[in-house]
Design a protein around this motif. Structure first.
Motif, PDB file in Angstrom:
ATOM      1  N   PHE A  82       0.852  -1.188   0.000  1.00  0.00           N
ATOM      2  CA  PHE A  82       0.000   0.000   0.000  1.00  0.00           C
ATOM      3  C   PHE A  82       0.892   1.243   0.000  1.00  0.00           C
ATOM      4  N   VAL A  83       0.292   2.366  -0.383  1.00  0.00           N
ATOM      5  CA  VAL A  83       1.002   3.641  -0.403  1.00  0.00           C
ATOM      6  C   VAL A  83       0.258   4.646   0.475  1.00  0.00           C
ATOM      7  N   VAL A  84       0.998   5.439   1.238  1.00  0.00           N
ATOM      8  CA  VAL A  84       0.403   6.506   2.049  1.00  0.00           C
ATOM      9  C   VAL A  84       0.077   7.676   1.122  1.00  0.00           C
ATOM     10  N   VAL A  85      -1.208   8.027   1.013  1.00  0.00           N
ATOM     11  CA  VAL A  85      -1.612   9.118   0.128  1.00  0.00           C
ATOM     12  C   VAL A  85      -1.969  10.382   0.900  1.00  0.00           C
ATOM     13  N   GLU A  86      -2.133  10.252   2.213  1.00  0.00           N
ATOM     14  CA  GLU A  86      -2.412  11.432   3.046  1.00  0.00           C
ATOM     15  C   GLU A  86      -2.030  11.111   4.484  1.00  0.00           C
ATOM     16  N   LYS A  87      -1.522  12.117   5.170  1.00  0.00           N
ATOM     17  CA  LYS A  87      -1.146  11.998   6.579  1.00  0.00           C
ATOM     18  C   LYS A  87      -1.742  13.193   7.309  1.00  0.00           C
ATOM     19  N   HIS A  88      -2.524  12.906   8.372  1.00  0.00           N
ATOM     20  CA  HIS A  88      -3.252  13.988   9.040  1.00  0.00           C
ATOM     21  C   HIS A  88      -3.127  13.857  10.553  1.00  0.00           C
ATOM     22  N   VAL A  89      -2.666  14.917  11.201  1.00  0.00           N
ATOM     23  CA  VAL A  89      -2.531  14.931  12.659  1.00  0.00           C
ATOM     24  C   VAL A  89      -3.904  15.118  13.291  1.00  0.00           C
ATOM     25  N   GLU A  90      -4.307  14.180  14.156  1.00  0.00           N
ATOM     26  CA  GLU A  90      -5.622  14.224  14.801  1.00  0.00           C
ATOM     27  C   GLU A  90      -5.563  14.827  16.202  1.00  0.00           C
ATOM     28  N   SER A  91      -4.427  14.659  16.885  1.00  0.00           N
ATOM     29  CA  SER A  91      -4.255  15.202  18.237  1.00  0.00           C
ATOM     30  C   SER A  91      -2.764  15.224  18.542  1.00  0.00           C
ATOM     31  N   GLU A  92      -2.413  15.572  19.769  1.00  0.00           N
ATOM     32  CA  GLU A  92      -1.000  15.599  20.157  1.00  0.00           C
ATOM     33  C   GLU A  92      -0.345  14.227  20.032  1.00  0.00           C
ATOM     34  N   THR A  93      -1.147  13.168  20.158  1.00  0.00           N
ATOM     35  CA  THR A  93      -0.566  11.817  20.176  1.00  0.00           C
ATOM     36  C   THR A  93      -1.087  10.887  19.085  1.00  0.00           C
ATOM     37  N   THR A 137      -2.073  10.286  14.853  1.00  0.00           N
ATOM     38  CA  THR A 137      -1.988  10.699  13.459  1.00  0.00           C
ATOM     39  C   THR A 137      -2.671   9.663  12.581  1.00  0.00           C
ATOM     40  N   SER A 138      -3.447  10.139  11.605  1.00  0.00           N
ATOM     41  CA  SER A 138      -4.116   9.243  10.664  1.00  0.00           C
ATOM     42  C   SER A 138      -3.302   9.112   9.386  1.00  0.00           C
ATOM     43  N   PHE A 139      -3.334   7.895   8.822  1.00  0.00           N
ATOM     44  CA  PHE A 139      -2.678   7.607   7.562  1.00  0.00           C
ATOM     45  C   PHE A 139      -3.722   7.049   6.600  1.00  0.00           C
ATOM     46  N   TYR A 140      -3.831   7.677   5.436  1.00  0.00           N
ATOM     47  CA  TYR A 140      -4.754   7.222   4.410  1.00  0.00           C
ATOM     48  C   TYR A 140      -3.957   6.340   3.443  1.00  0.00           C
ATOM     49  N   LEU A 141      -4.411   5.091   3.283  1.00  0.00           N
ATOM     50  CA  LEU A 141      -3.642   4.084   2.555  1.00  0.00           C
ATOM     51  C   LEU A 141      -4.408   3.583   1.336  1.00  0.00           C
ATOM     52  N   LYS A 142      -3.713   3.564   0.187  1.00  0.00           N
ATOM     53  CA  LYS A 142      -4.294   3.035  -1.045  1.00  0.00           C
ATOM     54  C   LYS A 142      -3.438   1.878  -1.555  1.00  0.00           C
ATOM     55  N   PRO A 143      -4.073   0.855  -2.166  1.00  0.00           N
ATOM     56  CA  PRO A 143      -3.296  -0.250  -2.741  1.00  0.00           C
ATOM     57  C   PRO A 143      -2.344   0.267  -3.816  1.00  0.00           C
ATOM     58  N   ALA A 144      -1.125  -0.213  -3.792  1.00  0.00           N
ATOM     59  CA  ALA A 144      -0.134   0.226  -4.776  1.00  0.00           C
ATOM     60  C   ALA A 144      -0.539  -0.159  -6.191  1.00  0.00           C
ATOM     61  N   ASP A 197     -12.346   4.802   9.642  1.00  0.00           N
ATOM     62  CA  ASP A 197     -13.307   5.461   8.754  1.00  0.00           C
ATOM     63  C   ASP A 197     -14.313   4.428   8.273  1.00  0.00           C
ATOM     64  N   ALA A 198     -15.443   4.904   7.772  1.00  0.00           N
ATOM     65  CA  ALA A 198     -16.397   3.996   7.146  1.00  0.00           C
ATOM     66  C   ALA A 198     -15.790   3.441   5.868  1.00  0.00           C
ATOM     67  N   TRP A 199     -16.298   2.289   5.421  1.00  0.00           N
ATOM     68  CA  TRP A 199     -15.728   1.675   4.227  1.00  0.00           C
ATOM     69  C   TRP A 199     -15.942   2.535   2.992  1.00  0.00           C
ATOM     70  N   ASN A 200     -14.921   2.575   2.148  1.00  0.00           N
ATOM     71  CA  ASN A 200     -15.060   3.065   0.789  1.00  0.00           C
ATOM     72  C   ASN A 200     -14.088   2.236  -0.053  1.00  0.00           C
ATOM     73  N   ARG A 201     -14.277   2.217  -1.339  1.00  0.00           N
ATOM     74  CA  ARG A 201     -13.486   1.323  -2.188  1.00  0.00           C
ATOM     75  C   ARG A 201     -12.111   1.877  -2.528  1.00  0.00           C
ATOM     76  N   ASP A 202     -11.827   3.131  -2.136  1.00  0.00           N
ATOM     77  CA  ASP A 202     -10.585   3.776  -2.562  1.00  0.00           C
ATOM     78  C   ASP A 202      -9.435   3.672  -1.567  1.00  0.00           C
ATOM     79  N   TYR A 203      -9.717   3.836  -0.264  1.00  0.00           N
ATOM     80  CA  TYR A 203      -8.626   3.887   0.712  1.00  0.00           C
ATOM     81  C   TYR A 203      -9.066   3.324   2.057  1.00  0.00           C
ATOM     82  N   TYR A 204      -8.083   2.918   2.851  1.00  0.00           N
ATOM     83  CA  TYR A 204      -8.280   2.606   4.257  1.00  0.00           C
ATOM     84  C   TYR A 204      -7.655   3.730   5.075  1.00  0.00           C
ATOM     85  N   ARG A 205      -8.275   4.051   6.211  1.00  0.00           N
ATOM     86  CA  ARG A 205      -7.667   5.008   7.123  1.00  0.00           C
ATOM     87  C   ARG A 205      -7.343   4.305   8.433  1.00  0.00           C
ATOM     88  N   ILE A 206      -6.088   4.359   8.830  1.00  0.00           N
ATOM     89  CA  ILE A 206      -5.695   3.900  10.158  1.00  0.00           C
ATOM     90  C   ILE A 206      -5.254   5.123  10.951  1.00  0.00           C
TER      91      ILE A 206
END
Length: 404
Positions: A157-168, A170-177, A212-221
């Motif tokens: 998978f590839v990280v397509v977005e990185k977003h800070v949610e709080s001081e501790t 961070t979310s990573f948006y992952l798409k299949p390579a 996140d809720a399911w979508n066909r494009d990415y997973y969010r951890i």
């Protein structure tokens, strides 16, 4: 089927396992990794260093010994552990390796007390226990194969977005390579993420809930920063926070886990979380709102402070979109009150008594072990049946067993 003699011998060893179980499992892991270093790619080596994994395995072995004549009682726990094994791609061929070195460790630690009768009984018992796990996990693998978009083992998978949610966190948006669509998952499930940290001789795999809720494009951890950089605990989370950027690559498993939102009903829903326990709850809440069913739900989250509170704005937006929703945030450290739905203090029975209006609803609880046990006890004290409480713990599945 195990003979009655075998069952009695195994049960008779339970007191010894209770006393020396961690010693046995520590010896087991040391010898197994020495003989099969490739298995370090599967196990959490940080938990080996902190002693958490040997302790958890010792507890599991003890429970198996005490329940050897009715292993079906452990089936819920077996399924929970099985989901984790599936996410790590544990296969039937791994079980004989584990069995050999576990028996070897029992013989080494117990010495002369490990008679041939005891060792033979445990060989037979282990084979039976392994069969239960293998059968459960094979059914999970077979179910995955029914989804066209699914895959076996780990996939790049590839990280397509990185977003800070709080001081501790961070979310990573992952798409299949390879750009393929993603299989449907149940809200509340997690994936195993596998990376190679520079300087390590092995791969590191960790489980993170899909937030996140399911979508066909990415997973969010959404990854909580654990420990310090110079300490073994939090090694992977530190690497992800500090080193993993947009464009970075990692490997991901098919979603797993049985702490999931039930099919749509008319029953009111209560989401109760603390700390990083909010991650699977966010997936559940977003999925519920997307159903557009006007199903009543209450979202309760406890955090150290506003600065440590992840997804605050996202949760508030969810409630604003759904008139059937209610919101309550609790901060254990004093902070400025910034809304009627925010209070200072810890979640307790008195607060739950005021908030819970439907004891026959569905309750989803997730967070640290101490939080989980207190909330579940408090809910039962105010009249919520245990069968209505669904919970997920980041501790051992067996340690989290709750009785009526």
């Amino acid at each position: 089927m195990l003979s009655e003699k075998t069952k009695q011998i195994v049960k008779a060893t339970a007191p010894v396992l209770k006393e020396r179980g961690t010693e046995i499992t520590s010896c087991f892991y040391k010898r197994m990794f020495s003989a099969h270093p490739e298995l370090k790619n599967i196990f959490n080596m940080s938990r080996q260093q902190t002693g958490g994994q040997p302790k958890a395995l010792a507890y599991t072995v003890l429970q198996a010994a005490e329940n050897i004549d009715h292993l079906e009682a452990l089936l819920p726990v077996v399924k929970q552990i099985g989901h984790k094994h599936k996410s790590l791609h544990v296969k039937p061929e791994h079980y004989p390796i584990v069995g050999y070195h576990l028996l070897e460790a029992i013989e080494i630690v117990l010495g002369d007390a490990a008679s041939e009768d005891i060792l033979q009984a445990w060989r037979e018992a282990y084979d039976e226990i392994a069969r239960v796990f293998i059968d459960v996990e094979q059914q999970m693998y077979d179910d995955d194969k029914k989804q066209a978009e699914s895959w076996e083992g780990f996939k790049p998978f590839v990280v397509v977005e990185k977003h800070v949610e709080s001081e501790t966190m961070t979310s990573f948006y992952l798409k299949p390579a390879d750009g393929t669509d993603l299989p449907v998952f149940s809200p509340g499930q997690y994936v195993s993420v596998r990376i190679k940290i520079p300087g390590d001789s092995h791969l590191s795999a960790r489980q993170y809930s899909l937030s996140d809720a399911w979508n066909r494009d990415y997973y969010r951890i959404s990854v909580k920063l654990e420990g310090e950089e110079d300490k073994p605990i939090g090694r992977v989370s530190n690497y992800l926070h500090e080193k993993m950027e947009v464009g970075g690559s990692l490997e991901v498993s098919v979603p797993a886990g049985d702490f999931t939102l039930t099919e749509q009903t008319n029953k009111p829903v209560y989401f109760i979380s603390a700390g990083s326990g909010i991650t699977p709850v966010m997936s559940m809440a977003k999925t519920l709102v997307a159903r557009e069913s006007n199903q009543k739900f209450t979202f309760i989250h406890a955090a150290k402070s506003a600065e440590h509170h992840a997804f605050r704005e996202e949760a508030e937006q969810l409630i604003s979109q759904n008139p059937a929703g209610r919101l309550l945030f609790l901060y254990s450290q004093d902070s400025e009150n910034q809304g009627e739905h925010i209070i200072n203090g810890r979640l307790n029975e008195d607060i739950l008594k005021k908030v819970v209006q439907d004891q026959d609803g569905d309750f989803y609880v997730c967070g640290p072990l101490s939080f989980m046990k207190c909330v579940i006890e408090d809910l039962q004290n105010i009249g919520v049946p245990l069968e209505n409480i669904h919970y997920e713990s980041f501790a051992s599945a067996l340690e989290m067993q709750i009785s009526n």
